[in-house]
Scaffold this motif. Structure first.
Motif, PDB file in Angstrom:
ATOM      1  N   VAL A  90       0.839  -1.194   0.000  1.00  0.00           N
ATOM      2  CA  VAL A  90       0.000   0.000   0.000  1.00  0.00           C
ATOM      3  C   VAL A  90       0.877   1.248   0.000  1.00  0.00           C
ATOM      4  N   ASN A  91       0.555   2.182  -0.849  1.00  0.00           N
ATOM      5  CA  ASN A  91       1.253   3.470  -0.896  1.00  0.00           C
ATOM      6  C   ASN A  91       0.619   4.394   0.135  1.00  0.00           C
ATOM      7  N   ILE A  92       1.063   4.238   1.379  1.00  0.00           N
ATOM      8  CA  ILE A  92       0.370   4.902   2.488  1.00  0.00           C
ATOM      9  C   ILE A  92       0.747   6.374   2.583  1.00  0.00           C
ATOM     10  N   ILE A 102       5.475  -4.636   8.278  1.00  0.00           N
ATOM     11  CA  ILE A 102       5.947  -3.252   8.427  1.00  0.00           C
ATOM     12  C   ILE A 102       7.154  -3.240   9.370  1.00  0.00           C
ATOM     13  N   GLY A 103       8.051  -2.285   9.119  1.00  0.00           N
ATOM     14  CA  GLY A 103       9.187  -2.120  10.010  1.00  0.00           C
ATOM     15  C   GLY A 103      10.473  -2.652   9.392  1.00  0.00           C
ATOM     16  N   MET A 136       1.525  -4.641   3.336  1.00  0.00           N
ATOM     17  CA  MET A 136       2.905  -4.173   3.511  1.00  0.00           C
ATOM     18  C   MET A 136       2.970  -2.714   3.102  1.00  0.00           C
ATOM     19  N   THR A 137       3.846  -1.938   3.732  1.00  0.00           N
ATOM     20  CA  THR A 137       4.104  -0.593   3.236  1.00  0.00           C
ATOM     21  C   THR A 137       5.545  -0.189   3.495  1.00  0.00           C
ATOM     22  N   LEU A 138       6.018   0.710   2.659  1.00  0.00           N
ATOM     23  CA  LEU A 138       7.323   1.349   2.821  1.00  0.00           C
ATOM     24  C   LEU A 138       7.049   2.831   2.998  1.00  0.00           C
TER      25      LEU A 138
END
Ligand SMILES: *Cc1c(COP(=O)(O)O)cnc(C)c1O
Length: 233
Positions: free
Chosen positions: A126-128, A199-200, A161-163
């Motif tokens: 996801v492009n958070i 995440i992380g 997941m996100t970056l």
């Protein structure tokens, strides 16, 4: 003690302390060692100290390493950007894919997953932070994509997941992870059986654990810093 052994032990300590500090059950966070640019020897060292789940970003780099380590029964996670003409090798050689962000890629992974293997575990990226430069489905389109991917055979939709945008401020680090957790909860309320929040990384794993990470992907803190030309995607 080998540096990798020490650093791996330190990461385990950080994870355990964060679990305790933020009221997470002990052992509820799984460590994936991110091994882009790492040698097979470094991977073997980490494995000698109990690490068996590894994440790779670039297929060209990953495939020879995976082949060389084939007899080891490691768990391989694909965590990099996906070109849709490269899905066959991902579907064949990996156990998890964390970076699915469009339907076409999910469909190809399904079609190309060898029938004798377990379903491929999928996280939607996801492009958070809503940055144009980052890959990932935008939050507004997530529910539709998740519903579609959940229906695809031979894939097991596990989570998100996100970056996020990089920050050194703890509260800033927590905010995008909290937003992702919220989206994850909404999907679960819709009836999707998700169990994974991926995440992380080395610099923000405490913030991620505070916000519900079940899986952290850590490279630098275990293996040291990478050569400059191999920047994070
Ligand atoms: C490189 C990478 C990591 C690990 O990052 P570190 O800061 O080295 O811990 C995690 N996730 C993804 C997607 C990566 O590309």
């Amino acid at each position: 003690m080998a540096p990798i052994e020490q650093q791996l032990a330190q990461v385990h300590t950080r994870i355990a302390q964060a679990e305790q500090r933020f009221g997470r059950p002990a052992g509820s966070v799984t460590l994936i060692a991110a091994t882009k640019t790492c040698s097979v020897a470094a991977i073997r060292t980490a494995a000698a100290y109990g690490q068996h789940a590894f994440g790779e970003n670039y297929l060209q780099e990953a495939l020879p390493k995976i082949r060389e380590l084939e007899s080891e029964n490691f768990q391989w996670h694909f965590i990099g950007p996906i070109q849709s003409n490269k899905t066959r090798d991902i579907a064949t050689h990996f156990d998890w894919v964390h970076s699915v962000d469009r339907l076409k890629v999910a469909q190809r992974l399904s079609q190309q997953r060898p029938p004798e293997l377990e379903p491929l575990n999928i996280c939607l990226q996801v492009n958070i932070s809503n940055e144009d430069s980052k890959s990932g489905v935008i939050p507004e389109e997530l529910a539709k994509l998740a519903r579609e991917v959940a229906e695809i055979p031979r894939l097991s939709l596990r989570g998100l997941m996100t970056l996020p945008a990089i920050s050194s401020d703890f509260e800033e680090q927590r905010r995008p992870f909290r937003a992702l957790h919220q989206l994850w909860s909404e999907l679960r309320q819709m009836g999707l059986e998700l169990d994974t929040l991926s995440i992380g990384m080395s610099d923000d794993l405490e913030a991620a654990i505070a916000e519900g990470a079940t899986l952290v992907r850590v490279g630098t803190a275990i293996f040291g810093s990478r050569p400059q030309k191999n920047l994070k995607p």
